[in-house]
Write a protein that holds these residues in place. Structure first.
Motif, PDB file in Angstrom:
ATOM      1  N   TYR A  69       0.825  -1.222   0.000  1.00 20.16           N
ATOM      2  CA  TYR A  69       0.000   0.000   0.000  1.00 20.16           C
ATOM      3  C   TYR A  69       0.853   1.264   0.000  1.00 20.16           C
ATOM      4  O   TYR A  69       0.351   2.355  -0.272  1.00 20.16           O
ATOM      5  CB  TYR A  69      -0.988  -0.011   1.175  1.00 20.16           C
ATOM      6  N   ASP A  98      -3.428   5.106   4.407  1.00 13.22           N
ATOM      7  CA  ASP A  98      -4.171   3.837   4.378  1.00 13.22           C
ATOM      8  C   ASP A  98      -5.675   4.065   4.541  1.00 13.22           C
ATOM      9  O   ASP A  98      -6.479   3.294   4.032  1.00 13.22           O
ATOM     10  CB  ASP A  98      -3.597   2.828   5.382  1.00 13.22           C
ATOM     11  N   MET A 101      -7.253   4.333   1.110  1.00 11.94           N
ATOM     12  CA  MET A 101      -7.048   3.240   0.138  1.00 11.94           C
ATOM     13  C   MET A 101      -8.352   2.472  -0.078  1.00 11.94           C
ATOM     14  O   MET A 101      -8.924   1.944   0.874  1.00 11.94           O
ATOM     15  CB  MET A 101      -6.002   2.243   0.652  1.00 11.94           C
ATOM     16  N   THR A 105      -7.659   1.168  -5.485  1.00  9.59           N
ATOM     17  CA  THR A 105      -6.284   1.647  -5.264  1.00  9.59           C
ATOM     18  C   THR A 105      -5.382   0.464  -4.931  1.00  9.59           C
ATOM     19  O   THR A 105      -4.251   0.369  -5.412  1.00  9.59           O
ATOM     20  CB  THR A 105      -6.224   2.638  -4.074  1.00  9.59           C
ATOM     21  N   THR A 106      -5.888  -0.413  -4.071  1.00  5.45           N
ATOM     22  CA  THR A 106      -5.093  -1.568  -3.646  1.00  5.45           C
ATOM     23  C   THR A 106      -4.701  -2.432  -4.839  1.00  5.45           C
ATOM     24  O   THR A 106      -3.540  -2.839  -4.966  1.00  5.45           O
ATOM     25  CB  THR A 106      -5.897  -2.404  -2.629  1.00  5.45           C
ATOM     26  N   GLN A 129      -0.785  -5.675   4.546  1.00  3.08           N
ATOM     27  CA  GLN A 129      -1.692  -4.742   3.864  1.00  3.08           C
ATOM     28  C   GLN A 129      -2.462  -3.864   4.849  1.00  3.08           C
ATOM     29  O   GLN A 129      -2.942  -4.327   5.885  1.00  3.08           O
ATOM     30  CB  GLN A 129      -2.677  -5.569   3.016  1.00  3.08           C
ATOM     31  N   SER A 131      -5.581  -0.872   4.311  1.00  3.00           N
ATOM     32  CA  SER A 131      -6.417  -0.060   3.418  1.00  3.00           C
ATOM     33  C   SER A 131      -7.719   0.159   4.163  1.00  3.00           C
ATOM     34  O   SER A 131      -8.721  -0.480   3.867  1.00  3.00           O
ATOM     35  CB  SER A 131      -6.669  -0.795   2.100  1.00  3.00           C
ATOM     36  N   SER A 138      -9.910  -6.578   0.186  1.00  7.23           N
ATOM     37  CA  SER A 138      -8.651  -5.947  -0.238  1.00  7.23           C
ATOM     38  C   SER A 138      -7.563  -6.989  -0.498  1.00  7.23           C
ATOM     39  O   SER A 138      -6.760  -6.838  -1.433  1.00  7.23           O
ATOM     40  CB  SER A 138      -8.188  -4.923   0.792  1.00  7.23           C
TER      41      SER A 138
END
Ligand SMILES: [Zn+2]
Length: 444
Positions: A69, A98, A101, A105-106, A129, A131, A138
């Motif tokens: 990310y 984050d 996100m 976007t991820t 990760q 987000s 995600s």
């Protein structure tokens, strides 16, 4: 089948770790035979041959700690951001980023990170990760991105109470959903852990819930004592050091991976050793955040803890971490000999050892039956190159840009610097659009 030869073959085996003009025969997803080029060419005259042109043939690199990310933080300028310490960096940049996100976007950050990994010769990546703009699904976005690029990966989502209880619960569920998904797959390309950010953002209630729901055989990927504030928080709130708190909550163990461990005491090191927990060090990130140098050499030499290397979102090129690790211990300890044996051990022995606690196919070695994860570096040695000094050659003169060919799970993903079966221009163009949208959300 596929034959790679005519290069300095670095097998990473204890015996025969180096073959002067070596070759490796790949059959399907694994390595079938390893020998000198002449004899394998004679034995398999009709097999497709990839000529390493006197460069290095090596097992693919492994990155034990990354944050995909962070991809779109490259070049990002946040209004009013002027960090004075590590907490400012977290709150002013990473937690802000984050929280914006989304799954879209991820996905695009994932395509870039995996694409750049394979170009840098990284064939296995452990990611962490975050987000909080869109939690559910995600990890599937990253999974889809790496299915396109073909990089082996172990994913987790960083559980944290920093965006509230509901988000923390969703994060736990996202981990569980994805763990369940990979456990029902027969392929050895994707694995999963239960991710946690750092204990100073995690209540007992949240951690107990995560531990209680995590299936047997799956460990935790958590940041530990990356900054001194994390230590102070544990002492103030729980009246014990961080590692003791994690031990009491059932987070340590053979399948668990602790990021950083910069400020831990010898008694905590002993607990890490006694539970056979893994540690990943990220020197470049530590220097960038000005958080200090971890006692990695002591953890390895005095306690026998298995310590590996990660990039922590700083880059996808793990050779940079190798070079920074070589410098940080020498510089900090004012000892030009520091880390001489430990740093290569971290990248070339321990990263594979750690990765193989999740992946079933043997990684990080070129031998019969091991994963066909093999890379070629365009490197012409100006001085003699031997089994004893090859790590020195890599340290001083090889980086991700030298990688010309990347084969993962027996599939040629990059040939002569050309990434196959993907449209790089399209990937970068889409990423650029997505980054622009993300940046405007952050600054509005
Ligand atoms: Zn990290």
């Amino acid at each position: 089948m596929l034959l790679l030869g005519n290069g300095h073959l670095v097998t990473r085996k204890k015996e025969k770790g180096f073959i002067k003009n070596g070759a490796v025969l790949i059959d399907g997803k694994v390595i079938k035979e390893v020998a000198d080029t002449k004899s394998l060419k004679e034995k398999y005259p009709d097999v497709e041959f990839i000529d390493a042109q006197n460069g290095l043939i090596m097992p693919g690199f492994i990155n034990m700690h990354n944050h995909i990310y962070s991809t779109f933080a490259r070049g990002l300028s946040i209004n009013g951001y002027n960090p004075k310490n590590f907490l400012d960096i977290l709150e002013g940049q990473w937690f802000k980023l984050d929280s914006e996100m989304t799954n879209e976007t991820t996905y695009h950050s994932g395509r870039i990170a995996y694409l750049e990994s394979l170009k840098n010769g990284v064939t296995t990546m452990f990611d962490h990760q975050a987000s909080y703009g869109e939690i559910e699904g995600s990890l599937d976005q990253l999974s889809n991105a790496t299915t396109e690029m073909g990089v082996r990966t172990c994913l987790c989502y960083e559980v944290s109470d920093r965006h509230g209880k509901q988000a923390a619960n969703q994060a736990i569920e996202e981990n569980l959903r994805f763990i369940n998904k990979v456990q029902n797959q027969t392929s050895d390309m994707q694995q999963a852990m239960m991710g946690m950010y750092a204990q100073f953002t995690l209540s007992d209630e949240t951690m107990e819930k995560a531990v209680g729901k995590t299936p047997e055989g799956v460990g935790f990927h958590i940041h530990v004592a990356e900054g001194i504030a994390d230590v102070h928080d544990a002492l103030r709130k729980y009246h014990k050091p961080i590692i003791n708190r994690l031990f009491d909550l059932g987070i340590l163990g053979r399948q668990s991976l602790l990021g950083h461990c910069i400020y831990i005491n010898p008694q905590e090191m002993q607990l890490i050793k006694d539970t056979d927990t893994m540690v990943v060090t990220n020197p470049q990130s530590n220097m960038g955040n000005a958080v200090g140098c971890p006692p990695t050499l002591r953890m390895m030499d005095e306690f026998g803890i298995v310590c590996g290397l990660g990039t922590d979102g700083f880059t996808t090129d793990i050779t940079e971490s190798y070079k920074f690790a070589n410098l940080i211990y020498k510089h900090t300890l004012v000892d030009p000999g520091a880390g001489g044996t430990e740093v290569p051990e971290m990248l070339f022995a321990n990263n594979p050892k750690m990765a193989n606690r999740y992946f079933n196919t043997k990684l990080g070695v070129i031998e019969k039956g091991a994963a066909a994860d093999v890379i070629i570096a365009d490197y012409q040695a100006p001085t003699p190159i031997t089994a004893d000094n090859v790590n020195g050659h890599i340290l001083m003169a090889v980086n991700g840009n030298n990688i010309t060919d990347t084969i993962i799970n027996g599939e040629v993903r990059m040939r002569n610097k050309e990434v196959l079966n993907v449209d790089e221009d399209e990937i970068y163009a889409k990423a650029g659009e997505e980054a622009k949208k993300l940046w405007s959300r952050i600054n509005n």
